[in-house]
Design a protein around this motif. Structure first.
Motif, PDB file in Angstrom:
ATOM      1  N   UNK A 126      63.650  64.358 110.780  1.00  0.00           N
ATOM      2  CA  UNK A 126      64.280  64.752 112.045  1.00  0.00           C
ATOM      3  C   UNK A 126      65.760  64.422 112.068  1.00  0.00           C
ATOM      4  N   UNK A 146      49.797  53.644 114.346  1.00  0.00           N
ATOM      5  CA  UNK A 146      48.902  54.212 115.359  1.00  0.00           C
ATOM      6  C   UNK A 146      48.158  53.092 116.096  1.00  0.00           C
ATOM      7  N   UNK A 204      50.478  51.241 118.587  1.00  0.00           N
ATOM      8  CA  UNK A 204      51.288  52.099 119.462  1.00  0.00           C
ATOM      9  C   UNK A 204      52.767  51.952 119.106  1.00  0.00           C
ATOM     10  N   UNK A 260      54.704  54.076 118.156  1.00  0.00           N
ATOM     11  CA  UNK A 260      55.469  55.300 118.405  1.00  0.00           C
ATOM     12  C   UNK A 260      55.080  55.825 119.771  1.00  0.00           C
ATOM     13  N   UNK A 261      56.017  56.507 120.401  1.00  0.00           N
ATOM     14  CA  UNK A 261      55.689  57.246 121.624  1.00  0.00           C
ATOM     15  C   UNK A 261      56.023  58.719 121.390  1.00  0.00           C
ATOM     16  N   UNK A 262      57.295  59.076 121.476  1.00  0.00           N
ATOM     17  CA  UNK A 262      57.599  60.498 121.269  1.00  0.00           C
ATOM     18  C   UNK A 262      57.510  60.874 119.797  1.00  0.00           C
ATOM     19  N   UNK A 263      57.652  59.898 118.909  1.00  0.00           N
ATOM     20  CA  UNK A 263      57.477  60.168 117.487  1.00  0.00           C
ATOM     21  C   UNK A 263      58.661  60.816 116.809  1.00  0.00           C
ATOM     22  N   UNK A 264      59.779  60.925 117.500  1.00  0.00           N
ATOM     23  CA  UNK A 264      60.909  61.636 116.904  1.00  0.00           C
ATOM     24  C   UNK A 264      61.658  60.769 115.894  1.00  0.00           C
ATOM     25  N   UNK A 277      60.259  58.305 114.394  1.00  0.00           N
ATOM     26  CA  UNK A 277      59.240  57.679 113.559  1.00  0.00           C
ATOM     27  C   UNK A 277      59.326  58.043 112.072  1.00  0.00           C
ATOM     28  N   UNK A 307      65.352  53.543 118.250  1.00  0.00           N
ATOM     29  CA  UNK A 307      64.175  54.081 118.919  1.00  0.00           C
ATOM     30  C   UNK A 307      64.423  53.883 120.399  1.00  0.00           C
ATOM     31  N   UNK A 308      64.199  54.909 121.194  1.00  0.00           N
ATOM     32  CA  UNK A 308      64.457  54.798 122.624  1.00  0.00           C
ATOM     33  C   UNK A 308      63.185  54.639 123.429  1.00  0.00           C
ATOM     34  N   UNK A 309      62.023  54.792 122.795  1.00  0.00           N
ATOM     35  CA  UNK A 309      60.768  54.764 123.561  1.00  0.00           C
ATOM     36  C   UNK A 309      60.112  53.392 123.585  1.00  0.00           C
ATOM     37  N   UNK A 310      60.049  52.731 122.446  1.00  0.00           N
ATOM     38  CA  UNK A 310      59.089  51.625 122.307  1.00  0.00           C
ATOM     39  C   UNK A 310      59.653  50.260 122.648  1.00  0.00           C
TER      40      UNK A 310
END
Lengths: 891, 275, 169
Positions: free
Chosen positions: C45, C101, C104, C106-110, C112, C143-146
């Protein structure tokens, strides 16, 4: 209300592995830039204004147009001819276009769009477009922008204030008169953004035969923007088909800001006569996607001697940037129903002003309005304690909405659905070992270290009322426009001929695991495993059930969407039970779904496979009730509690209100001023927890965003409006080295208003954490005023020894060598001082002389005198590897 | 964010690299690890007509100890040097500073000489070169020459390298008996360019302190062995001479304060490290 | 000496995930675009294109590399691995992927894929890392999600499981 709900048997409440993950972990996700676009799709690149404020003269596109591979170039004139402005929620003479038309009002505003065979060539063409800018004075500070002498952004408005409303609830004047004291804070909340790692992406097609647009974008909603876009494109709503890709790389509100780009790229596709794809790059994203609002707030409290707050007086000045872009000024009103936070305060007055400045237009961003409100409110609570010599935690406790008072109607019209705020605080104090933290502070201070403790108590609203934004209108204006209220959530559950279950949700997930939770919900209803349930998260407005409230915002999934899924599954379950009852020869109420079977409650052997039962509805519809054969149920759910604002401007702005209590201990480095978070405790009550792993992920993720806002992140602008945070080397997103692990605590008081008792949890720490850390910093330094982000240089100014100018220099020369201001991050500067021994008028005259300018500006070529005070200078700069020709304008 | 067009030359010998640079001069840029050049290309801040990739040149892909210096060829990546056997004994300052250069993922590609040639005023390796009094070896089709680190850096992103010259190697003096070395840096985030970076070399008769991140290039100053008061005054004077400036991250006054305080600490630490 | 002219496509041959591939690229084409849009390997990505976010991290000749800071023509003759090569087979996950997995991570996985590539390389070289080692190494990724905590937990868990697998294997 104290009870923690018993975990029901089943999948909900368990941290099952996510159904999304296998694809995402193997590189098989399907994000917008991964999807094969239609054959013949062209690439777009956008030319953007380098100036904060300028009139746009000629745009010379011929050279670019001639470049092989270039198909079309779209400018403001084309957009004005082909479309209409984006509608806003305020009735004011303001036009918001997706591109600059005659005038650029912020750095990064689109000026032209090139459509070419690929992105590389499109960017080559951008280089060949020459734009003539006539600079205007820029205004970046909202207070300055309100002055009558300030330069106007939108001439027809006649001022830079787009809205000015005052509200009064109860009798605050009397309370201020009667109270022992008035204590106030004056704070500024900075600009920042949650910057998802995936940027915006749009693929647009226009079918001239149908006059219809088909757009795929990683847009997150709200779908209330669909009519705004359709109107801007001048097509009926059913001729704008909007789709989202299966995966989206995070949003946090930010991907609401795609709206103008969806319109712009759709128009580019129409002009080019070919499908067009645009993938925003990071520089575009930082300078011109969207920003949280910066806000200047004065908040005063009428306070008794014991710290009890009788009334609040809010004065909020909201800086929405250069345009009022729908749904703004929503950030200013989202918290209107809970402006009293977690406190029982019956008297409130509010003045809300919306101001325009030469900065990127604002929009949704995690916390949306909450960080700004709670920064003022919780700084005020700490200030009250400080001024009255009380413990800040005691001031919080003394003012809480009492346990047992729920649902509690706030002074401004909010309905706090459930909670036990005092109980949550006592648990956090005990389980988070506050006493030990206080001892740590005593010990650290004994050693001369700068150690502070901060607190924040926050009510986290979720599932917003679609009508709250209309609070910006007067009651008469609202009456004319018609009432707006509610918060529709939609979900569809269906069986196929093999008896398999499919679910479609209109929540446009951006990574939060909606598909997994929806599968858990449905699996519980039908006695299946989550992996048996297929959930589609992508949305197609032409085919799927949706409404204006659809989308991924206001933390509405767990409370609203998962609830709608539950209701849809239950409707189908009721029908299936009647069908099964006939076959199992029991009453419908005695049919139980478990273990992938439908079985009699009292005789587990009297059973049939669930898939057989569900499939049978296709093959033998006669089994179903006459007149209700539907094998697919769509539920539209909206809560009755979300009424339109009252004539007295009372509004229940959100359905659910979670509670957060945070405390932390931080240390400020005596040398560098850097903040180290020593310990962070965050207690959440978000109602019923559907998936503990995801709740934890929302908390740690929100905490990271909040810590970034508190310590690192700011969209900084120079006084002339140039943008200083244009790369990820300038806009500092915290890494794994900066983010500590918070201690997370939970309690559950289910919401009585949502089908599953769940509330939102995704945004709370963005509201509580910045102010909690700021309170700790103020405590560590013993000061009244702290500003976000807590830059080490700003904090160190409180304790670094006063500088003495070196021997042999005077203050003036020392300042000249040491303190030049305002260099932008990408600005290249020269060395050396030119001494000019003349009186100022002569210097001014010299600077106004074109030839002299050419002589003193390094690399200056042609100089054109535009007016008495404006020159255009063609400059070639060469510093190291950087060589660029540009047009520099000298004022 | 896509680069403008350029020709790409994959040099296979040093002579070919020299010839390419001689032919294209200021139009050419040397491509080594690419960790700073590529962003500049993608942002179109740099628009060379020709890129000369030197990473296939075996003759400059080596590093080693030569007499009393560590000589690092132009093809040596930062991570390779970081893994050099007993680097902390051979030159402790390099061992201390290298982990601060970007991130592991950029050190895996970025070269030592590339960082020197790029001459960012906040970068760690130019600072170490100046602190140690190292040299830059420049070569071209015309000649070869050595330039002292202090003279090599002429301003922000600017060096004494002529357009046809290649930074073929840099030499860092090895650890000398009786000397002590220390490095400290303050950046807002881990891995960022420094707001203030300090490298000190302590000797029996005094210390040399180099500062990065403050002036327009790394600057070194000698401090004679003296009592604490005069060191404080000398550091204060040094802090003013660096021409610190304000930016969005830190004020000039703040940078001067860190020069005084961290500079002092790093000299003291270097003193204690003397062996 | 090969000279590839600016305005032409040139053949680039290299090994991608164990297979020889050959495709055409202009000199200026970034490896990230080459992998994604020419070779249709969209698992890698693009998040910033200036080398900060780390989403595009791939393995080149055994080293972590930002694909956005690499030209396609630079990988001529190189060995490149991307996230598509991590799983041991279709429908299966590697130990590291499974740990992500489970925790958790990852959230959006972008972001990752880049993080997985970095950690895959890192854990081969550092089988017993401490938490701070992992955090320092991860600091080359955004990473912006986790909030990173679950990623760190996944990496530590994966390291332990890889050590166990190594002992058994």
């Amino acid at each position: 209300m104290h009870a923690v709900t018993d975990k029901p048997p089943g999948w909900l409440g368990r941290s099952v592995e996510r159904l999304e993950d296998a694809a995402l972990l193997t590189g098989a996700g399907r994000f917008v830039d991964d999807i094969a676009p239609p054959p013949g799709t062209l690439a777009a690149a956008i030319l953007r204004s380098p100036r904060a404020h300028a009139r746009i003269g000629a745009i010379a596109i011929d050279a670019a147009r001639r470049l092989p591979g270039v198909a079309a170039i779209l400018t403001g004139a084309d957009v004005a001819a082909m479309s209409a402005p984006l509608a806003a929620g305020i009735k004011a003479p303001l036009e918001c276009w997706p591109i600059a038309i005659d005038r650029a009002r912020y750095v990064g505003e689109p000026v032209a769009v090139v459509v070419a065979s690929d992105r590389y060539i499109a960017e080559d063409a951008l280089d060949l477009i020459a734009v003539s800018y006539e600079p205007l004075p820029a205004v970046v500070d909202p207070i300055a922008a309100m002055q009558p002498t300030a330069t106007l952004l939108h001439d027809k408005l006649g001022a830079n204030i787009a809205s000015d409303r005052s509200f009064c609830y109860g009798d605050p004047a009397a309370q201020f008169a009667a109270a022992a004291t008035r204590i106030a804070v004056s704070v500024r909340y900075p600009r920042n953004s949650c910057t998802p790692i995936e940027t915006y992406g749009v693929i647009a097609e226009y079918a001239a035969s149908d006059d219809a647009y088909d757009v795929t974008a990683n847009f997150m909603g709200p779908l209330s923007m669909h009519p705004v876009m359709a109107r801007a494109l001048r097509v009926p709503g059913n001729r704008l088909r909007l789709r989202t890709p299966p995966d989206s790389g995070g949003s946090f509100g930010v991907k609401q800001g795609l709206v103008p780009y969806i319109v712009l790229i759709a128009l580019a596709a129409r002009l080019a006569g070919r499908p067009v794809k645009w993938i925003e790059d990071r520089l575009e994203h930082l300078s011109a996607s969207v920003s949280a609002t910066n806000r200047v707030t004065k908040l005063a409290a009428a306070v008794d001697a014991d710290g009890r707050v009788r009334a609040l007086d809010w004065d909020q000045i909201e800086d929405v940037g250069a345009h009022l872009r729908a749904p703004e000024p929503a950030a200013l009103y989202r918290m209107h129903g809970n402006l009293t936070g977690a406190y029982d305060i019956r008297h409130v007055c509010v003045r809300n002003r919306v101001v325009l400045t030469n900065k990127t237009p604002s929009g949704l961003n995690r916390g949306f309005g909450g960080p700004q409100v709670y920064f003022a409110l919780e700084r005020l609570m700490q200030r009250i304690a400080r001024e009255l010599g009380l413990d800040p935690l005691d001031v919080i406790r003394r003012n809480l909405v009492p346990t047992g008072a729920f649902p509690y109607r706030t002074a401004t019209g909010g309905l706090l659905d459930s909670g036990d705020y005092a109980g949550a605080i006592e648990r956090a104090v005990a389980q988070g070992t506050l006493a030990e933290l206080r001892a740590r502070r005593v010990n650290a201070r004994g050693q001369g270290r700068l150690y502070g403790i901060g607190y924040a108590a926050v009510v986290e609203p979720s599932i917003s009322n679609m009508g709250y934004i209309t609070t910006v209108l007067t009651a008469q204006e609202r009456a004319r426009a018609g009432p707006k209220n509610g918060a529709f959530a939609t979900a569809t559950v269906a069986f196929d001929p093999l008896g398999c279950v499919s679910v479609q949700i209109a929540s446009t997930p951006q990574g939060q695991g909606h598909r997994t939770v929806a599968a858990q919900v449905v699996a519980d209803v039908f006695g299946l495993a989550p992996a048996d349930v297929r959930v589609l998260g992508e949305l197609d407005t032409a085919r799927d059930a949706w409404s204006i409230a659809s989308g991924n915002y206001s933390s509405r999934f767990a409370g609203a969407v998962a609830g709608a899924v539950h209701l849809a599954a239950q409707r189908l379950a009721a029908k299936l039970k009647r069908a099964a009852a006939t076959q199992l020869n029991v009453a419908p109420d005695d049919v139980v779904f478990a273990g992938a079977r439908a079985q009699a409650r009292d005789n587990r052997d009297n059973a049939m496979a669930f898939s057989r039962l569900a499939a049978a509805t296709h093959w033998s519809p006669g089994l179903m009730d006459a007149g209700d054969h539907a094998l697919r149920e769509t539920v539209f759910w909206t809560p009755p509690e979300l009424a339109a604002p009252s004539d007295a401007d009372a509004v229940n702005s959100s359905l659910c209100h979670g509670f957060i209590f945070d405390f932390c201990g931080i240390e400020i480095d005596r040398v560098t001023g850097a903040v180290r978070v020593d310990k962070y405790v965050t207690m959440h009550d978000c109602g019923r927890v559907l998936h503990p792993g995801m709740v934890a992920g929302q908390i740690t993720g929100g905490f990271a965003h909040a810590l970034g806002a508190a310590l690192y992140e700011e969209f900084a602008y120079a006084p002339d409006g140039s943008f200083l945070s244009g790369t990820f080397a300038d806009y500092l997103v915290p890494t794994a080295m900066e983010i500590p692990q918070p201690l997370m605590l939970h309690m559950e008081t289910p919401s009585p208003f949502t089908p599953l008792g769940a509330k939102g949890v995704g945004e709370g720490n963005c509201m509580s954490t910045p102010v909690c850390i700021a309170n700790a910093a103020a405590d560590a330094l013993g000061v009244d005023q702290v500003e976000l982000p807590l830059l080490p240089a700003r904090l160190a100014a409180h304790f670094h020894p006063r500088e003495e100018f070196p021997k042999g220099t005077t203050a003036a020369t020392a300042v000249a060598i040491g303190a030049r201001q305002g260099d932008g991050a990408m600005t290249l500067h020269g060395r050396g001082v030119v001494e000019i021994a003349r009186v100022p008028q002569d210097v001014w005259a010299m600077l106004l002389d074109a030839k002299t300018l050419a002589a003193i500006i390094p690399g200056a070529g042609a100089i054109e005198k535009l007016s008495e005070t404006h020159f255009r200078v063609d400059v070639t700069l060469g510093v190291g590897p950087v060589r660029g020709d540009g047009h520099a304008l000298v004022l | 964010m896509k680069p403008a067009r350029f020709d790409y030359i994959r040099a296979e010998t040093l002579a070919e690299a020299h010839a390419a640079l001689a032919a294209h001069g200021g139009e050419a840029r040397v491509l080594a690890g690419g960790q700073t050049l590529l962003p500049m290309l993608s942002m179109r801040l740099a628009r060379p007509g020709v890129l000369v990739d030197i990473m296939r040149l075996h003759e400059i892909a080596r590093y080693g100890i030569e007499r009393d210096v560590i000589r690092v060829g132009a093809g040596v990546r930062q991570a390779q040097l970081q893994k050099m056997f007993e680097l902390d004994k051979v030159q402790p300052l390099l061992a201390k500073a290298l982990p601060w250069v970007g991130h592991a993922q950029t050190r895996a590609r970025g070269t030592v000489c590339g960082s020197i040639a790029h001459a960012d005023p906040s970068a760690e390796l130019p600072l170490v070169l100046v602190a140690l009094g190292g040299e830059v070896e420049l070569s071209s089709a015309r000649h070869r020459r050595k330039v002292a680190g202090e003279e090599f850096f002429t301003g922000p992103l600017s060096t004494a390298r002529a357009d046809d010259e290649l930074v073929e190697a840099v030499t860092f003096p090895s650890r000398r008996p009786g000397y002590g070395y220390a490095f400290r840096e303050f950046a807002r985030r881990h891995g960022d360019f420094a707001i203030v970076a300090c490298a000190a070399v302590a000797r029996t008769d005094g210390a040399r302190l180099a500062i990065g991140g403050v002036g327009d290039r790394p600057v070194a100053r000698e401090f004679a062995q003296a009592d604490r008061t005069s060191l404080t005054e000398a550091l204060d004077a040094f802090s003013w001479e660096l021409d610190a400036r304000d930016d969005a991250h830190a004020s000039a006054a703040y940078r001067r304060a860190l020069v005084r305080q961290i500079g002092h600490a790093v000299i003291m630490e270097a003193e204690q490290c003397r062996v | 000496m090969p000279r590839l002219s600016a305005d032409r496509q040139h053949s680039v041959r290299f090994e991608l995930n164990g297979r020889e591939v050959e495709a055409q690229a202009e000199p200026r084409m970034l490896l990230s675009d080459f992998l994604r849009h020419v070779l249709a390997m969209t698992g890698t990505h693009v998040g910033c294109e200036h080398g900060v976010c780390g989403a595009c991290t791939v393995e080149i000749d055994g080293m972590a590399a930002r694909a956005c800071l690499t030209l396609a023509v630079q990988v001529e003759g190189a060995r490149v691995r991307t996230v598509e090569a991590l799983a041991p087979g279709p429908g299966r996950l590697s130990i590291l992927q499974e740990a992500f997995r489970r925790h958790h991570g990852l959230q959006c996985g972008f972001c990752t894929p880049g993080i997985l590539m970095s950690l895959d390389i890192f854990l081969r070289a550092h089988p017993a890392p401490s938490e701070i080692d992992i955090r320092e190494y991860l600091s080359g990724h955004l990473c912006r999600c986790t909030g990173y905590a679950p990623i760190v937990a996944a990496a530590l868990d994966a390291a332990e499981k890889l050590r166990e697998a190594d002992i058994i294997g």
